[in-house]
Structure formats: structure tokens, C-alpha cells
Design a protein around this motif. Structure first.
Motif, PDB file in Angstrom:
ATOM      1  N   VAL A  70     -15.440  11.365   0.207  1.00  0.00           N
ATOM      2  CA  VAL A  70     -14.097  11.336  -0.393  1.00  0.00           C
ATOM      3  C   VAL A  70     -13.489   9.955  -0.209  1.00  0.00           C
ATOM      4  CG1 VAL A  70     -11.767  12.271  -0.268  1.00  0.00           C
ATOM      5  CG2 VAL A  70     -13.726  13.801  -0.057  1.00  0.00           C
ATOM      6  N   GLY A  71     -13.580   9.425   1.015  1.00  0.00           N
ATOM      7  CA  GLY A  71     -13.029   8.099   1.280  1.00  0.00           C
ATOM      8  C   GLY A  71     -13.695   7.020   0.446  1.00  0.00           C
ATOM      9  N   GLU A  72     -15.021   7.102   0.313  1.00  0.00           N
ATOM     10  CA  GLU A  72     -15.739   6.105  -0.491  1.00  0.00           C
ATOM     11  C   GLU A  72     -15.302   6.157  -1.949  1.00  0.00           C
ATOM     12  OE1 GLU A  72     -19.700   7.271   0.270  1.00  0.00           O
ATOM     13  OE2 GLU A  72     -19.744   6.444   2.325  1.00  0.00           O
ATOM     14  N   THR A  73     -15.078   7.369  -2.452  1.00  0.00           N
ATOM     15  CA  THR A  73     -14.620   7.514  -3.844  1.00  0.00           C
ATOM     16  C   THR A  73     -13.223   6.937  -4.012  1.00  0.00           C
ATOM     17  OG1 THR A  73     -15.960   9.511  -4.096  1.00  0.00           O
ATOM     18  CG2 THR A  73     -14.199   9.164  -5.709  1.00  0.00           C
ATOM     19  N   ALA A  74     -12.354   7.215  -3.056  1.00  0.00           N
ATOM     20  CA  ALA A  74     -10.980   6.716  -3.137  1.00  0.00           C
ATOM     21  C   ALA A  74     -10.925   5.197  -3.071  1.00  0.00           C
ATOM     22  CB  ALA A  74     -10.147   7.310  -2.013  1.00  0.00           C
ATOM     23  N   ALA A  75     -11.913   4.578  -2.422  1.00  0.00           N
ATOM     24  CA  ALA A  75     -11.906   3.129  -2.241  1.00  0.00           C
ATOM     25  C   ALA A  75     -12.765   2.393  -3.250  1.00  0.00           C
ATOM     26  CB  ALA A  75     -12.379   2.796  -0.828  1.00  0.00           C
TER      27      ALA A  75
ATOM     28  N   GLY B  69       0.820  -1.211   0.000  1.00  0.00           N
ATOM     29  CA  GLY B  69       0.000   0.000   0.000  1.00  0.00           C
ATOM     30  C   GLY B  69       0.850   1.255   0.000  1.00  0.00           C
ATOM     31  N   PRO B  70       0.244   2.373   0.397  1.00  0.00           N
ATOM     32  CA  PRO B  70      -1.144   2.468   0.872  1.00  0.00           C
ATOM     33  C   PRO B  70      -2.158   2.294  -0.249  1.00  0.00           C
ATOM     34  CG  PRO B  70      -0.203   4.643   0.695  1.00  0.00           C
ATOM     35  CD  PRO B  70       0.903   3.685   0.379  1.00  0.00           C
ATOM     36  N   TYR B  71      -3.397   2.023   0.154  1.00  0.00           N
ATOM     37  CA  TYR B  71      -4.469   1.770  -0.795  1.00  0.00           C
ATOM     38  C   TYR B  71      -5.572   2.820  -0.638  1.00  0.00           C
ATOM     39  CZ  TYR B  71      -2.229  -2.829  -0.550  1.00  0.00           C
ATOM     40  OH  TYR B  71      -1.308  -3.849  -0.560  1.00  0.00           O
TER      41      TYR B  71
ATOM     42  N   ASP C  78      -5.001   2.563  -8.153  1.00  0.00           N
ATOM     43  CA  ASP C  78      -4.107   1.415  -8.092  1.00  0.00           C
ATOM     44  C   ASP C  78      -2.940   1.745  -7.156  1.00  0.00           C
ATOM     45  OD1 ASP C  78      -1.438   0.069  -9.356  1.00  0.00           O
ATOM     46  OD2 ASP C  78      -3.163  -1.257  -9.556  1.00  0.00           O
ATOM     47  N   ALA C  79      -2.598   0.782  -6.285  1.00  0.00           N
ATOM     48  CA  ALA C  79      -1.572   1.043  -5.280  1.00  0.00           C
ATOM     49  C   ALA C  79      -0.233   1.390  -5.887  1.00  0.00           C
ATOM     50  CB  ALA C  79      -1.434  -0.164  -4.358  1.00  0.00           C
TER      51      ALA C  79
END
Length: 437
Positions: free
Chosen positions: A177-182, A111-113, A187-188
Motif C-alpha cells: 500500500v505504501g509503495e503504491t501511495a509513493a 505535505g503530507p505526501y 499530488d500533495a
């Protein structure tokens, strides 16, 4: 020419020589096995130092899995120590420790992921929702969230907005924001810089939240000042010390339970708690129900008395648990409160207490049944009144309760004791007689 003894000696010598060779061979084999594992682990550690991508780490992890599987299938000779008090050394243990260190190293380099961004954003959102901010802290939080959303928009090429002007809306925006990033778009390896920038933005947000003024940062007096607690106090009515007691008395005079509850919540001295509950008992305001019931659940007698004055039936469930507690002061306060509330839901638990070992508790229970007025209580109350062995205090209370219930059957039961030995019972019997005329 040899005899049997010579042959046996030869056999023994050969056997001893053979066993020694086997032992030496086994020790060499163990040493060779350990050395082979150490060499494979050296190679894996070197590969980990040079790993650059997730694929590299996947390959190293597969190698470590193979080494661990082979190690589990290998049996080493355990060398017995010369000192009997020492534990035998297992050659596999140092190898297992190195495998554990390798796995930790692989995990550290992964990561980070995008999921890490989601976790960090979720923590920040939880802080926003779970903190009570001051008037100065609120705009600082809003500004910090806006800065974070701007940084996220630049990295993810997506617009993020706050739908409302409250903490929940700000927290929702941070979580988005977190939901979009995940959601799988990052890609890591290829998007490592974006992920790092997003994590840095979350760190900046959390630092700003740490610096923003929250309610718990203030002294109690300052909290009350900002809530307007002292606003009704001026030179002419500033008579009491501490001044908070003066505010409580002013609030009671103005039928303002809000300020009293504010003091009850924030001022934890026994003196102020007692005065707040006294004021709330005199007011009997419904606004006090929830906070006072929370205190009553901890068997606080003054709080239980307040619930009786509020007389809200929702408190019955809390109070009936204390009716047969075996604690007379608690029982009596509870019985009085239930009587004042007047819910027939409490009739049976109270009637059961007419058999309590304490006559004072039985007396209060009888009066509580009279206040409730449930006709189902006539029979147990009549039994107490007719029992010549019962304490006169309890019998007088039973007679009072029957008169209070006031049905024909209840009045006749009380009136039958007009020549009773106890004057209190006689008075109630006379009232019953007068009521039936």
C-alpha cells in the motif's frame, strides 16, 4: 588675521564634527538595514500564514533564500555593551533566528505526501514482522491488516491482498500500500484528502497492533503454559519445587531437549539455568547447540561443558578463543570440551597451552590432545614427558595422551618411561609396552 594654532583648532573641530556625522550616519544606516530585513521577514511570515498550496510554499522558500543571502552579504556594526562582562550584540542574530523559524514553518506546512504513507506503512509492517504474537493476538493482527487493506483499496482504487497466512505475508501487503501511495500518482495539493485518509488508516492499523496481544505481554508462567511446557506434568510425577524443575527432569528422562531449552530461554534464575545446563550436558543433544553456544560465547563454563558433550565441530571456532585466556577454570573447561569434540583444527592452539604457567591447565591440555589423536601432537607431548622438571601430573597426562594416540612412535615414546619416578607415568608406560607387543 589668524595664526597656525587657530587653523589647527579649526581643522580639529571640523574633523570632530565630520567623524560624529559619519558615526551617526552609520548607526542610522544599520538601523535602516535591520528594519528593511524585519519588514521583508514580516511579509514572508504573513505569506506563510496565507499559503494554501505547495507552489505557495515554494515561492515563500525562495523569498527566504533571498533574504538569507542578502543577510550574509550585509555587515552590521556590533554595539559594545556598557557592561564589560556582557557579550556584544550582533544585530544579525535575531534575523537569523526568524529565518530559521520561517524554514521550520514552511516544512511543517508541506505535505503530507505519498512518501509519508509509505514511511508509516513501513513502520507498521516492521511491527508486524518483529513482534511475536500470541494465539489470541495473531487473528487480531490479521483482522487489522484486512481492515487497513480495505480502506486503502477504497482510496487508491487498487486491490491489495495477503498472499499467505503468516506475518511476513501480512507485512508485505501493508508495505505494498505504501509503495503504491509513493509511486507518484498522488499530488500533495490535489490528492490531499486521499493522503490524509491513508495516513488515518495507518494510524488505525498501528492502534490495533498496539492492542493486539503479543508474547511479551504475558507472564513467563503463562507463556510456558501456552507453549505446552507443563503438559507432561501430572499428579503422579509432580514431585519437585519449583514445578519447572520437575518439568526439566521429566524432559531429561524422556530425552526431550525442547522443553529444557524452553526453560533455559525463559527462566533466568541461576538455579534453573544451572539445572537446565546440567540436563543438557547429560543429554548432549544437537538441538541445544545454537542457544548453548550463544551462552558459551559469554564465557559461561557450564555452557562450554555442554558444547563438549554435543561434540559438534562448528563450536570449535568459538572455543579456541578461550584456550589461552589466562583464566584457569575457563581454560580447563574449554580444553576438555575441545578434546571431546575431537577436531584437529584445535590441535595447535591446545599444543601452545602446554607451555601455560598453570600445571593443571598444561595437564588438561595434554589429555585434550590425546582425545583428539592428532599425530602432530606426539612431539610436544613427548617433550613434556621427557622434561624431568615438569610436574608429575602433567607428565602422567602426556603419557596417557601418547598411549591414546596409539601410533608406534607415540607408544615407544611412552614405553621408554617404564621405570619413571612417578607411578602414574609407569602405568601408562606399561600400557604402551603391552600395546607394542
Amino acid at each position: 588675521m589668524s595664526n597656525g594654532d587657530d587653523e589647527r583648532a579649526d581643522d580639529t573641530d571640523n574633523g570632530a564634527s565630520g567623524n560624529g556625522a559619519d558615526t551617526e550616519s552609520g548607526a542610522e544606516s544599520d538601523a535602516a538595514d535591520v528594519g528593511a530585513f524585519e519588514s521583508r521577514l514580516d511579509d514572508a511570515e504573513s505569506a506563510l500564514e496565507n499559503a494554501e498550496t505547495e507552489a505557495d510554499l515554494d515561492s515563500i522558500e525562495a523569498t527566504v533564500d533571498d533574504i538569507e543571502a542578502d543577510l550574509e552579504d550585509t555587515e552590521f556594526s556590533v554595539v559594545e555593551p556598557e557592561d564589560e562582562d556582557e557579550e556584544p550584540e550582533d544585530p544579525a542574530e535575531p534575523l537569523e533566528d526568524r529565518i530559521g523559524d520561517l524554514r521550520d514553518g514552511i516544512e511543517d506546512q508541506r505535505g503530507p505526501y505519498g512518501e509519508d504513507v509509505a514511511d508509516a506503512a513501513g513502520d507498521a509492517a516492521g511491527t508486524i514482522r518483529g513482534t511475536r504474537w500470541t494465539r489470541d493476538g495473531e487473528p487480531a493482527v490479521a483482522e487489522a491488516v484486512e481492515t487497513y487493506l480495505g480502506a486503502a483499496e477504497a482510496e487508491l482504487d487498487t486491490e491489495f491482498g495477503v498472499e499467505g497466512d503468516d506475518d511476513d505475508s501480512r507485512a508485505d501487503a501493508v508495505e505494498s500500500v505504501g509503495e503504491t501511495a509513493a509511486d507518484g500518482r498522488l499530488d500533495a495539493d490535489e490528492d490531499a484528502d486521499i493522503i490524509a485518509a491513508l495516513l488515518e488508516a495507518v494510524d488505525t492499523l498501528e492502534a490495533a497492533l498496539e492492542d493486539a496481544e503479543e508474547w511479551s505481554d504475558l507472564e513467563v508462567a503463562e507463556q510456558l503454559e501456552r507453549e505446552g511446557f507443563y503438559d507432561r506434568m501430572h499428579s503422579e510425577n509432580r514431585k519437585d519445587f519449583p514445578p519447572e524443575l520437575g518439568v526439566v527432569r521429566i524432559a531429561e528422562a524422556e530425552n526431550d531437549p525442547e522443553r529444557i531449552l524452553m526453560a533455559l530461554e525463559n527462566l533466568d534464575s541461576d538455579f534453573m539455568q544451572e539445572n537446565c545446563l546440567d540436563a543438557l550436558r547429560r543429554l548432549g543433544s544437537e538441538e541445544a547447540l545454537e542457544p548453548v553456544e550463544a551462552l558459551a560465547q559469554r564465557r559461561d563454563v557450564p555452557a562450554i561443558e555442554v558444547l563438549g558433550k554435543i561434540a559438534d565441530e562448528s563450536a570449535v571456532e568459538t572455543l579456541v578463543d578461550f584456550v589461552d585466556s589466562g583464566n584457569p577454570p575457563l581454560q580447563k573447561a574449554t580444553l576438555r570440551a575441545l578434546g571431546e569434540i575431537g577436531s584437529e583444527e584445535a590441535s595447535q592452539p591446545i599444543a601452545n597451552v602446554l607451555a601455560d604457567s598453570d600445571p593443571a591447565v598444561r595437564s588438561v591440555a595434554a589429555r585434550a590432545l590425546g582425545l583428539i589423536g592428532d599425530t602432530r601432537a606426539i612431539e610436544p607431548l613427548s617433550d613434556r614427558l621427557d622434561d624431568e622438571g615438569e610436574a608429575d601430573e602433567v607428565r602422567a597426562s602426556a603419557a596417557w595422551a601418547l598411549v591414546r594416540i596409539g601410533t608406534k612412535r607415540a607408544l615407544e615414546s611412552a614405553a621408554a618411561h617404564d621405570d619413571d619416578r612417578d607411578y602414574g607415568v609407569q602405568l601408562e608406560a606399561q600400557k604402551a609396552t603391552d600395546a607394542t607387543v
